[in-house]
Motif scaffolding. Sequence first.
Motif, short mmCIF file in Angstrom:
data_model
loop_
_atom_site.label_atom_id
_atom_site.label_comp_id
_atom_site.label_asym_id
_atom_site.label_seq_id
_atom_site.Cartn_x
_atom_site.Cartn_y
_atom_site.Cartn_z
N ARG A 56 -17.62 -22.97 -14.41
CA ARG A 56 -19.05 -22.99 -14.68
C ARG A 56 -19.78 -23.57 -13.50
N ARG A 68 -27.64 -29.93 -13.76
CA ARG A 68 -27.87 -28.96 -14.84
C ARG A 68 -26.95 -27.77 -14.66
N PHE A 69 -26.72 -27.04 -15.75
CA PHE A 69 -25.95 -25.82 -15.68
C PHE A 69 -26.81 -24.74 -15.04
N GLY A 71 -28.63 -21.54 -14.39
CA GLY A 71 -29.05 -20.48 -15.30
C GLY A 71 -29.23 -20.91 -16.73
N GLU A 72 -28.93 -22.17 -17.05
CA GLU A 72 -29.08 -22.68 -18.42
C GLU A 72 -29.78 -24.03 -18.38
N PRO A 73 -31.04 -24.06 -17.94
CA PRO A 73 -31.72 -25.36 -17.77
C PRO A 73 -31.86 -26.17 -19.05
N GLY A 74 -31.80 -25.51 -20.20
CA GLY A 74 -31.95 -26.24 -21.46
C GLY A 74 -30.65 -26.78 -22.02
N ARG A 75 -29.54 -26.45 -21.41
CA ARG A 75 -28.24 -26.90 -21.92
C ARG A 75 -27.91 -28.27 -21.33
N PRO A 218 -20.14 -31.32 -23.82
CA PRO A 218 -20.51 -30.35 -22.78
C PRO A 218 -20.21 -30.89 -21.40
#
Length: 218
Positions: A56, A68-69, A71-75, A218
């Motif tokens: 990832r 942050r992840f 492409g997944e700023p909300g994760r 996570p």
Amino acid sequence: MADAPLNPEENRRYARAEDLHPAHWERLSARDPVEAARAAGAQWDGGAFLLSILGRQLEVVPAERLVRFAGEPGRPVGYQRALVAVAYLAGALEAPVRGEWVRFRDLPGGDAFFRGPHALPTPRLEAAFGPDPAGLREAARGAGGRPVAGADAAAELPALPRVPVRVLVWAATDEFPASATLLTDARAHLHLALDVLWALANVTVSDLVRRAGRGGAP
């Protein structure tokens, strides 16, 4: 009990990437980012590092002290994963993988460190994959890894560009309970301190257990 392994996922004081101590960010900020990216096998785009952990992509933004992840700023990113990313970028050396697999306890200082509260989380692997070793292969593929020969099931995972991890699981028999072992490259200690290698082991196991449908941070 004092000798029981710690479960970092139960420590609410250190649950999020935002809980990372400023000293880790200061150490990273003191390093030339182009040099850091080259040494770590990461990318630097002028404002953020892009680093692969267990298949990832993470974005690490030193100016904002943000992980942050991609492409997944909300994760949300967990504390241990953020610690591994920032500490690795701050300290990785431009030393290639040696290709010699060793137990974590065989690393310099490892025999004294990886015991008691810092014991490796192999019981979680035994519980998750002891009844179904083949499940380890599928979980490893989901984390960017691949099955390899060894034990009843074994997999090699790209935990970090210069710090791979190998997982071996033996199913229970009539005579012996299920068992598991974690291996890493013989040069892993050149890139990460032992406490951060412990965090990497926890993140690796958590990812595998979560992909097997048994929970994990996570």
